[in-house]
Scaffold this active site. Structure first.
Site, short mmCIF file in Angstrom:
data_model
loop_
_atom_site.label_atom_id
_atom_site.label_comp_id
_atom_site.label_asym_id
_atom_site.label_seq_id
_atom_site.Cartn_x
_atom_site.Cartn_y
_atom_site.Cartn_z
N LYS A 41 0.84 -1.23 -0.02
CA LYS A 41 0.02 0.08 0.18
C LYS A 41 0.68 1.17 0.01
CE LYS A 41 -4.13 -2.10 1.88
NZ LYS A 41 -3.66 -3.38 2.35
C1 LIG Z 1 -4.31 -4.47 1.91
C2 LIG Z 1 -3.64 -5.61 1.75
C3 LIG Z 1 -4.05 -6.79 0.92
C4 LIG Z 1 -5.75 -6.61 0.16
O1 LIG Z 1 -5.54 -5.80 -0.82
P1 LIG Z 1 -7.19 -4.97 -1.38
O2 LIG Z 1 -6.67 -4.01 -2.43
O3 LIG Z 1 -7.57 -4.67 -0.22
O4 LIG Z 1 -7.72 -6.28 -1.87
C5 LIG Z 1 -3.60 -7.91 1.00
N1 LIG Z 1 -2.19 -8.15 1.55
C6 LIG Z 1 -1.91 -7.17 2.27
C7 LIG Z 1 -0.65 -7.64 3.10
C8 LIG Z 1 -2.55 -6.00 2.33
O5 LIG Z 1 -1.99 -4.97 3.34
#
Ligand SMILES: *Cc1c(COP(=O)(O)O)cnc(C)c1O
Length: 429
Positions: A107
């Site tokens: 993210k």
């Molecule tokens: C946020 C996150 C996800 C999921 O991603 P989405 O875009 O919400 O589907 C998967 N793995 C990790 C480690 C995350 O932080």
């Protein structure tokens, strides 16, 4: 570029308005009016382009003229200053490591891009924007880190008490400055509901400009499409059919991957790999969308019962169920299966996955890969972010990287809240 609301009951807006508003006034998610494929020469030459160039060409149409070319390139250079390696772990199965950023989860790119766009749009504006964000784990840290010290922006992060890992909690509660963490007595969906309610509460929005930094925000969501292009650049020479397995919670990351395929990226299949929060898996089986409250798992960043971005995915397939089913599969896995996969990958290949990456791996194993297929699962977080569960499952010690070590000893600051009223009081005080 104009954005419309997927509830079709709000005025169209520009990129900057969509970023500042987060959610449309009719509660709909913003969606680009048009997606124009990139020229085939872009894909023919991709191995000769650096990541910033790839990103610039891919994102430019979604921003239009609102950020001048030079500024946009500077933003991308800053955001993308780490690696996105594809690492092969067995024959025809590789992982795309997305954890080399400052908070060690994927993210970082979306959060940093959004922070810099908002900083740019806000630089001559006297009014503060409040970024309100719900986190199931990693969003909070990435957003806190991305927005730290950005002028004119206050960040308020809601997280479910006791349901994020120690490191995740430290990442979102120890920075201070313009970042405040609210610890909610509830689960992630409660946090997300409170955030959505606040956006629509005029008794708050009459006084404060609120926006979201969840993947509902287009500036958080869209830059994730870079990952799929960066992966392609690295494996193109293999001349194989690419299948991406994306560990999915709110389905923002996989949705961005589908946007990349609309831009012309050759992808044979997308697999959404989930934990037992299986709303989309059940939807593909029954064609009935029946969200359930989220259940806590060891892959907590995917503990989402009602994934916000699924509506965008349906839209990308023109709301056509069979078109969706042809290009998109979804599988769900239990915590026990996830731990078994972590052990297997470690014992066989010497590679340590975090629980989310392991769910992605399982998705590839469930899909019956053909001879010419190349499966890539996204490793969305560094295993150290889930230290206890990884060490316990693998009976090994994970080395703690320095950027994590630094925050482990910092003091947590959070404010406990129990209800929406508490959130409102906090925002209006
Ligand atoms: C946020 C996150 C996800 C999921 O991603 P989405 O875009 O919400 O589907 C998967 N793995 C990790 C480690 C995350 O932080």
């Amino acid at each position: 570029m104009q954005y419309h609301s997927l509830n079709n009951n709000a005025p169209k807006v520009t990129f900057s308005e969509a970023v500042i508003k987060g959610l449309a006034p009719d509660k709909g998610l913003y969606f680009p009016e048009k997606i124009t494929p990139l020229p085939t020469s872009f894909f023919e030459n991709i191995e000769n382009l650096d990541n910033v160039e790839i990103a610039y060409q891919a994102i430019q149409q979604f921003i239009g003229t609102e950020i001048p070319e030079e500024e946009l390139r500077d933003i991308l250079k800053d955001v993308l200053n780490f690696d996105f390696p594809v690492v092969e772990i067995e024959n025809n199965i590789a992982t795309l490591e997305l954890f080399h950023g400052p908070t060690m989860a994927f993210k970082d790119v979306g959060a940093r891009f959004m922070a810099r766009c908002l900083g740019y749009f806000n630089k001559n504006n006297e009014n503060h924007v409040t970024v309100l964000v719900a986190t199931s784990g990693d969003t909070g840290g990435a957003v806190a880190n991305g927005f730290l010290g950005v002028k004119g922006v206050d960040v308020v992060i809601l997280y479910p008490t006791g349901k994020v890992s120690d490191i995740q909690e430290k990442q979102l509660t120890t920075l201070g400055q313009n970042i405040t963490a609210l610890e909610v007595d509830g689960v992630f969906d409660d946090c997300q509901d409170m955030v959505k309610t606040a956006f629509l509460d005029t008794s708050i929005t009459d006084h404060k400009q609120l926006t979201s930094a969840n993947s509902i925000n287009v500036a958080r969501w869209l830059p994730q499409l870079f990952y799929f292009l960066f992966a392609y650049k690295q494996v193109k020479h293999l001349k194989k059919d690419i299948i991406f397995s994306v560990p999915s919670g709110n389905f923002g990351n996989i949705c961005a991957g589908i946007v990349a395929s609309k831009l012309g990226l050759p992808v044979k299949q997308f697999i959404a790999s989930t934990n037992v929060n299986d709303t989309v898996v059940r939807y593909l089986e029954t064609s009935t969308y029946d969200p359930k409250p989220s259940k806590a798992t060891i892959s907590n960043a995917m503990d989402v019962g009602n994934p916000s971005n699924f509506i965008r995915i349906q839209n990308l397939f023109n709301n056509n169920f069979s078109a969706l089913k042809n290009n998109f599969s979804a599988y769900s896995f239990t915590d026990d299966q996830t731990k078994e996969a972590m052990k297997k990958i470690y014992n066989k290949n010497g590679y340590i996955t975090d629980p989310h990456g392991a769910v992605g791996y399982l998705g590839l194993k469930k899909q019956d890969l053909k001879n010419n297929d190349y499966g890539i699962f996204l490793e969305t977080a560094h295993p150290v972010k889930f230290l206890d569960i990884v060490q316990e499952t693998l009976e090994t010690v994970v080395e703690i990287p320095s950027q994590i070590e630094k925050i482990m000893h910092k003091e947590k600051h959070s404010i406990s809240i129990k209800s929406y009223e508490n959130l409102k009081e906090f925002l209006l005080k």
